[in-house]
Design an enzyme around this catalytic site. Structure first.
Site, PDB file in Angstrom:
ATOM      1  N   TYR D 138       0.871  -1.185   0.000  1.00 19.15           N
ATOM      2  CA  TYR D 138       0.000   0.000   0.000  1.00 19.15           C
ATOM      3  C   TYR D 138       0.905   1.231   0.000  1.00 19.15           C
ATOM      4  CZ  TYR D 138      -4.053   2.779   1.778  1.00 19.15           C
ATOM      5  OH  TYR D 138      -5.087   3.681   1.961  1.00 19.15           O
ATOM      6  N   LYS D 166      -1.411  -1.449  -4.123  1.00 24.48           N
ATOM      7  CA  LYS D 166      -2.431  -0.425  -4.210  1.00 24.48           C
ATOM      8  C   LYS D 166      -1.698   0.903  -4.102  1.00 24.48           C
ATOM      9  CE  LYS D 166      -6.282   1.826  -1.904  1.00 24.48           C
ATOM     10  NZ  LYS D 166      -5.708   3.127  -1.606  1.00 24.48           N
TER      11      LYS D 166
END
Lengths: 307, 307, 307, 307
Positions: D138, D166
């Site tokens: 992330y 992500k």
């Protein structure tokens, strides 16, 4: 050519007085210099950040240097800033400064292009090779957005490219390390651009301070400096705390104007109120103080017993 | 005076070819311009960041503009950057650009002094009042350390101070909002300085792109532009991905040199290898590519079938 | 409940000794506390940034607080940090600290979510409403990425939400303004997290210092503090300059490790070499010092006559 | 264990509905999840930044995960964020997530302590060693203040520590390079946190988008995704531009509240107005929308034909 051994003390970075037409107000500049000399300053620094150098054309910069050197006439050293984006442009300013006869130039890192530490060293090599005037490194990350790192400073010293440093980084811990460099290089001149911790600067062992507020109250900074020199810690602190209150003239317009406009405008407005310079005009696109702000500056000057 | 209705496409920001003595290499500049025109560019942009404008003296800037305008001779619009620290200095450059006959000037925010959005607007007002050439706002926070915020841009539009914007902020979400401003101001020209997402730029509805890599492969960017214009999404993406691999010429020296030296040096080294310009010299204090780096650029050009 | 009137001096932020399995080494923690008390510290601060608080689980935090309060047993005040991302989590830590019987809690701004000054004030209101322990504001922008601005601090004081501030912003000019706030609020406790300008901190009139290096040389900082208290400026400076050389233990691993790993690891390695704690383990994912780095720390301790 | 081959599409980061007492509103959470599934989302992501994870206690986090997994009941994959300051704390959250049966965890860099890239890799190694659930990296520098640099990402891939990324860095050029990594690692899942350039994200070849605005208009994002999948460029752009106008619900309170309060509050206020969740409470110290701001959100929903 070099600055006299033992150079140090208070060396204010002069504002650049302007006419209503944004030209150099040379009469005001001369009055400002005479007021500084009368107060006993140890040197003057023209074309620094406080001098709004980046707001001046090349012609105007030359005027400031020439008028300053002629007015001072050797009574104290004259330092001149060489603030510009890159080597080619700085070399032009350096030649003007040398011809005018300044005692030292003050050189920041280039800006706009993102450079690295090796390129900062190249910049100093190029300027050093081109002129026969002592160079003082100018550490001002708030404007050029890069620091002169400690290894870079030591390399500049090692190559004898600089005779000193003026530090406006606002990092007192790093500044203290710089001062301690004098243990290895005793002739290395260490100046700070701070104006609210000048007592501490000297306590740490620095040679001098370059306080913008010295434009407005040169006598106060001389009292502070003399107290320090005499070892009178309490009096130095008291004087510095008084000057901190005076310094609020640079906060008066902070909500409306940019940081630089608020700071330079505060100094110029005070100098106009004190009758030393003729206008509080600042370089475009910065805006000058309005009537309400001028009145607030007047109040602070009155409270500080300068008016 | 205005740019023709419908102006747009690929408008590369030209590098400034230099001799070994750091002077403008006007022969190389002419060859570069002819190569661009032969490839079909829709305009050229001189004295931008890629043009190393801040490394040039005023005299050198004038040379670049005059040679460029004369060489192009009206075949496409010529845009010229007005990059300098503050209003007084920019006004001098603006006068030179107007006299030379450029079709538009490209104006960033002032820098070095910390300014605010209101002062950015004042800067545009002053330049707009002084010249009769269309102004394109230049949003380049990586170099001037302030963004032209959205309300500022709308104010500049509202006062009709600008005819367009060149955005090099790297913020595609904000750029998309800028593009949508065209729904309210249809004549507002929106350009991006991105070179690796040019397909996306056009898909969002922008008028043009100003890719530095266009110096090296103007034909590739034309293919990309034509594919977009023809609605051929897949081909545009494929071309862009190929150009991304070519763009690694700007990463070759990233460990040794500063970001700008690595980028400009990569473009100039490629152009020298392609026989278009004579040296890969960059403005001091930036350092040029060494032999090993030149060889890496050559490999990338070979892999990209440009050599 | 409040700290005794006149609280001040040297209050070191304790490291958190860990076992090889990353659990709290309570024996080492007790030895560390006894060593501090033997040197004459005026208070201790556990679960600060130096205590690697963010590396500890809730259970481990509780262990540190409980062991510390029991070991100190009222001999000096115990301060405990409440470092966590947001109000709900901080309230849990605050309850633990209150039950353990700490003398004050030290509360930074929340982090991860981007908050504003009004929300900082809400955070202090919520914690103040929940516990009956004095709160000291903790200004540490390097870790939480927001400053507690001056108007916010004044608001916290005005609402009597805090009894003091620990400033680790590294901005001495702003710190000086904070110290001068004592003219209006004489009971307001002003502490600095600096370790290389502790003499200056006290000269400016601050109440205390919270130097991480105090873990390693508590006696040195006591000498410095006593020299200041006795008005012996020169001796204080000399002691501080000696401590600056000792502080290079935190620079030994700066190239290999992150800033925090290099700092905490330097302190822990020195404490292990001095026989006070059992390992130099730091919280994951930070890495401990390797053999060569340990040897460099040993050399510095020898040169500083601590070994 | 792994996500099904070909996983991708729209995976909204769910807000965490709260009661007036700042507890998890599990009824609202269930309604929100059912609304998302009814609209056809390809997965859900709980305990992300939009889920205000840092505002929740450990107990509350466990509640969110357990309720979500039970409610979804295998209909789509459930991703859970592991947002905490450091390894020891993340390992606790990871164990909870694994026990609950999530399909993947989403792991950012640690924060508060200043770490480096090597320590980020250590963090992923430690979490990977501890659980048997696929990890998605992330990248969210706006909150953790460090980027997962490209070489770090490649190292994580090389060691098979992650199955995807992500990216919420807002840097589309770097994102495009990340997407092109799929040419070498075809199973590598690439998601973007952008919500205003989702059409571009897919055009570049990404697998999925994680738009916070998907909480409010999941059907709109499905239309956008279907248009992209069908190669209908114009319709995708039109849908995205409509969603940009809807996104102004997050700008309504931007002057009064912090960026996160304005964003999460905008989403929650809209969901409350749509009858899906029961309050617009956000985690302390963030403040909820006031009546005037709620009314503005209502207007935008009406204009967007959602009300």
């Amino acid at each position: 050519m070099t600055l006299a051994h033992g150079f140090g003390g208070i060396v204010p970075p002069l504002v650049t007085p302007m006419t209503e037409e944004f030209e150099i107000d040379t009469d005001s500049l001369q009055r400002l210099i005479e007021a500084q000399l009368a107060a006993g300053v140890q040197g003057i620094f023209v074309l620094g950040s406080t001098g709004e150098t980046v707001h001046l054309t090349d012609r105007q910069r030359a005027t400031v240097i020439n008028v300053s050197v002629r007015t001072v006439a050797g009574r104290v050293p004259v330092l001149a800033g060489l603030i510009d984006t890159t080597t080619a442009r700085v070399l032009e300013h350096a030649a003007v400064a040398q011809r005018a006869g300044v005692d030292a130039v003050v050189l920041p890192a280039p800006f706009y292009a993102r450079i690295n530490q090796a390129e900062i060293i190249e910049h100093f090599r190029a300027v050093h090779a081109a002129i026969d005037v002592p160079i003082i490194a100018y550490n001002i990350p708030v404007s050029v957005h890069i620091k002169i790192e400690r290894p870079t400073l030591l390399q500049l010293l090692e190559e004898r490219l600089i005779v000193g440093v003026k530090d406006s980084s606002g990092d007192e811990v790093n500044f203290r390390s710089t001062v301690l460099t004098k243990q290895q290089y005793p002739d290395f001149l260490v100046f700070s651009g701070q104006q609210q911790v000048v007592d501490l600067i000297f306590w740490m062992g620095a040679d001098g301070a370059v306080p913008g507020l010295g434009n407005v109250d040169p006598t106060g900074y001389q009292r502070l400096y003399q107290a320090i020199t005499a070892g009178n810690v309490a009096q130095a602190r008291q004087e510095q705390e008084r000057l901190m209150r005076l310094y609020t003239i640079t906060a008066v317009a902070q909500q409306r104007l940019s940081p630089h406009a608020a700071a330079f405008g505060g100094l110029k407005t005070a100098l106009q109120l004190l009758g030393i310079i003729s206008t509080n005009v600042v370089g475009r696109p910065l805006q000058r103080f309005n009537a309400a702000e001028v009145e607030q500056v007047r109040q602070i000057l009155v409270e500080s017993q300068l008016l």
